[in-house]
Design a protein around this motif. Structure first.
Motif, mmCIF file in Angstrom:
data_model
loop_
_atom_site.group_PDB
_atom_site.id
_atom_site.type_symbol
_atom_site.label_atom_id
_atom_site.label_comp_id
_atom_site.label_asym_id
_atom_site.label_seq_id
_atom_site.Cartn_x
_atom_site.Cartn_y
_atom_site.Cartn_z
ATOM 1 N N MET A 1 62.996 -2.401 15.785
ATOM 2 C CA MET A 1 64.067 -1.488 15.440
ATOM 3 C C MET A 1 63.932 -0.235 16.298
ATOM 4 S SD MET A 1 65.226 -0.680 11.567
ATOM 5 C CE MET A 1 64.889 -2.338 11.016
ATOM 6 N N SER A 2 64.963 0.074 16.994
ATOM 7 C CA SER A 2 64.970 1.189 17.920
ATOM 8 C C SER A 2 65.298 2.491 17.184
ATOM 9 C CB SER A 2 66.002 0.914 19.008
ATOM 10 O OG SER A 2 66.158 2.029 19.826
ATOM 11 N N SER A 3 64.550 3.533 17.505
ATOM 12 C CA SER A 3 64.826 4.830 16.901
ATOM 13 C C SER A 3 65.500 5.741 17.919
ATOM 14 C CB SER A 3 63.547 5.462 16.372
ATOM 15 O OG SER A 3 62.640 5.695 17.416
ATOM 16 N N PHE A 4 66.102 6.776 17.425
ATOM 17 C CA PHE A 4 66.783 7.738 18.282
ATOM 18 C C PHE A 4 66.616 9.122 17.685
ATOM 19 C CE2 PHE A 4 69.798 6.600 15.058
ATOM 20 C CZ PHE A 4 70.494 7.765 14.779
ATOM 21 N N ARG A 5 66.850 10.107 18.498
ATOM 22 C CA ARG A 5 66.795 11.494 18.040
ATOM 23 C C ARG A 5 68.162 11.843 17.460
ATOM 24 N NH1 ARG A 5 63.580 16.142 21.025
ATOM 25 N NH2 ARG A 5 62.143 14.406 21.006
ATOM 26 N N PRO A 6 68.229 12.162 16.156
ATOM 27 C CA PRO A 6 69.539 12.458 15.566
ATOM 28 C C PRO A 6 70.128 13.747 16.126
ATOM 29 C CG PRO A 6 67.802 12.895 13.978
ATOM 30 C CD PRO A 6 67.150 12.282 15.188
ATOM 31 N N SER A 7 71.447 13.763 16.211
ATOM 32 C CA SER A 7 72.130 14.974 16.663
ATOM 33 C C SER A 7 71.918 16.074 15.621
ATOM 34 C CB SER A 7 73.628 14.704 16.828
ATOM 35 O OG SER A 7 74.221 14.477 15.554
ATOM 36 N N PRO A 8 72.043 17.324 16.042
ATOM 37 C CA PRO A 8 71.953 18.414 15.060
ATOM 38 C C PRO A 8 72.987 18.242 13.929
ATOM 39 C CG PRO A 8 71.815 19.301 17.273
ATOM 40 C CD PRO A 8 72.154 17.838 17.405
ATOM 41 N N PHE A 9 74.165 17.730 14.268
ATOM 42 C CA PHE A 9 75.199 17.504 13.257
ATOM 43 C C PHE A 9 74.712 16.505 12.205
ATOM 44 C CE2 PHE A 9 78.843 15.010 11.717
ATOM 45 C CZ PHE A 9 79.591 16.018 11.114
ATOM 46 N N LEU A 10 74.170 15.369 12.639
ATOM 47 C CA LEU A 10 73.682 14.368 11.694
ATOM 48 C C LEU A 10 72.551 14.920 10.853
ATOM 49 C CD1 LEU A 10 73.651 11.565 10.470
ATOM 50 C CD2 LEU A 10 72.259 10.790 12.420
ATOM 51 N N ARG A 11 71.636 15.638 11.468
ATOM 52 C CA ARG A 11 70.516 16.226 10.733
ATOM 53 C C ARG A 11 71.037 17.194 9.656
ATOM 54 N NH1 ARG A 11 65.593 15.944 12.381
ATOM 55 N NH2 ARG A 11 66.114 15.703 14.580
ATOM 56 N N LYS A 12 72.036 18.016 10.014
ATOM 57 C CA LYS A 12 72.605 18.966 9.047
ATOM 58 C C LYS A 12 73.321 18.251 7.909
ATOM 59 C CE LYS A 12 73.115 22.810 12.206
ATOM 60 N NZ LYS A 12 74.007 23.595 13.050
ATOM 61 N N VAL A 13 74.065 17.199 8.231
ATOM 62 C CA VAL A 13 74.785 16.462 7.189
ATOM 63 C C VAL A 13 73.795 15.795 6.231
ATOM 64 C CG1 VAL A 13 76.331 14.519 6.735
ATOM 65 C CG2 VAL A 13 76.861 16.130 8.550
ATOM 66 N N ALA A 71 68.903 3.715 13.137
ATOM 67 C CA ALA A 71 70.275 3.574 12.654
ATOM 68 C C ALA A 71 70.270 2.908 11.278
ATOM 69 C CB ALA A 71 71.104 2.763 13.645
ATOM 70 N N ALA A 72 69.369 1.968 11.058
ATOM 71 C CA ALA A 72 69.302 1.283 9.766
ATOM 72 C C ALA A 72 69.005 2.259 8.634
ATOM 73 C CB ALA A 72 68.248 0.177 9.805
ATOM 74 N N ALA A 73 68.163 3.246 8.896
ATOM 75 C CA ALA A 73 67.835 4.237 7.866
ATOM 76 C C ALA A 73 69.066 5.060 7.494
ATOM 77 C CB ALA A 73 66.712 5.149 8.354
ATOM 78 N N VAL A 74 69.858 5.407 8.493
ATOM 79 C CA VAL A 74 71.084 6.177 8.228
ATOM 80 C C VAL A 74 72.122 5.286 7.553
ATOM 81 C CG1 VAL A 74 72.907 7.591 9.242
ATOM 82 C CG2 VAL A 74 70.573 7.735 10.145
ATOM 83 N N TRP A 75 72.229 4.039 7.974
ATOM 84 C CA TRP A 75 73.157 3.107 7.333
ATOM 85 C C TRP A 75 72.799 2.916 5.864
ATOM 86 C CZ3 TRP A 75 77.812 1.492 8.434
ATOM 87 C CH2 TRP A 75 78.261 1.539 9.750
ATOM 88 N N LEU A 76 71.519 2.939 5.537
ATOM 89 C CA LEU A 76 71.100 2.820 4.138
ATOM 90 C C LEU A 76 71.647 3.984 3.310
ATOM 91 C CD1 LEU A 76 69.426 1.306 2.001
ATOM 92 C CD2 LEU A 76 67.462 2.675 2.739
ATOM 93 N N VAL A 77 71.580 5.172 3.860
ATOM 94 C CA VAL A 77 72.125 6.355 3.177
ATOM 95 C C VAL A 77 73.639 6.222 3.027
ATOM 96 C CG1 VAL A 77 72.456 8.863 3.342
ATOM 97 C CG2 VAL A 77 70.245 7.850 3.940
ATOM 98 N N MET A 78 74.311 5.792 4.086
ATOM 99 C CA MET A 78 75.766 5.628 4.013
ATOM 100 C C MET A 78 76.144 4.556 2.992
ATOM 101 S SD MET A 78 77.040 6.133 7.973
ATOM 102 C CE MET A 78 76.186 4.705 8.571
ATOM 103 N N ALA A 79 75.384 3.479 2.921
ATOM 104 C CA ALA A 79 75.655 2.427 1.935
ATOM 105 C C ALA A 79 75.456 2.949 0.520
ATOM 106 C CB ALA A 79 74.759 1.219 2.199
ATOM 107 N N ALA A 80 74.420 3.749 0.320
ATOM 108 C CA ALA A 80 74.191 4.340 -1.006
ATOM 109 C C ALA A 80 75.341 5.272 -1.372
ATOM 110 C CB ALA A 80 72.855 5.087 -1.020
#
Length: 133
Positions: A1-13, A71-80
């Motif tokens: 699973m590939s990780s990425f540096r979240p944008s400041p916008f995503l981190r703030k949200v 991305a999977a970690a963020v998708w988990l939050v969006m699914a919740a």
């Protein structure tokens, strides 16, 4: 699973989601007895919602603090968030509860906010991909 540096916008949200969910969770957990009559919602339901939010808040706050995420970690939050929004609306149309007008406003209002946070998380997740393209 590939990780990425979240944008400041995503981190703030994500951080806003953690704070808003934490505040809502604390309100319904500790104020359930008082709110039940005002909202027309069972105190046990309110307390249960507060308890459900505790690990969610911890996870989202942790995720917001990470230098890199998947991305999977963020998708988990969006699914919740999507599940919470759907459950909120189902609760209102199911007949399982008889909320007051204030109760309807509370449930619909928080569902709209949660859906909006999920949408912003989606935009934030797509932003790094769009910037790299």
């Amino acid at each position: 699973m590939s990780s990425f540096r979240p944008s400041p916008f995503l981190r703030k949200v994500l951080a806003i989601d953690a704070v808003a969910s934490g505040a809502t969770g604390a309100l319904v957990l500790f104020g359930a007895g008082f709110l039940a009559d005002w909202l027309g919602l069972p105190a046990a339901l309110l307390r249960g919602a507060g308890l459900v939010l505790a690990p969610y808040v911890a996870y989202v706050a942790w995720l917001a603090s990470r230098r890199e995420v998947t991305a999977a970690a963020v998708w988990l939050v969006m699914a919740a968030n999507a599940a919470w929004t759907a459950a909120s609306l189902i609760l209102l149309v199911s007949g399982w509860v008889a909320p007051t007008a204030l109760g309807y406003a509370f449930v619909i209002g928080q569902a709209v906010v949660v859906a909006g946070l999920g949408e912003c998380q989606y935009v934030g997740l797509r932003r790094p991909a769009a910037a790299a393209a």
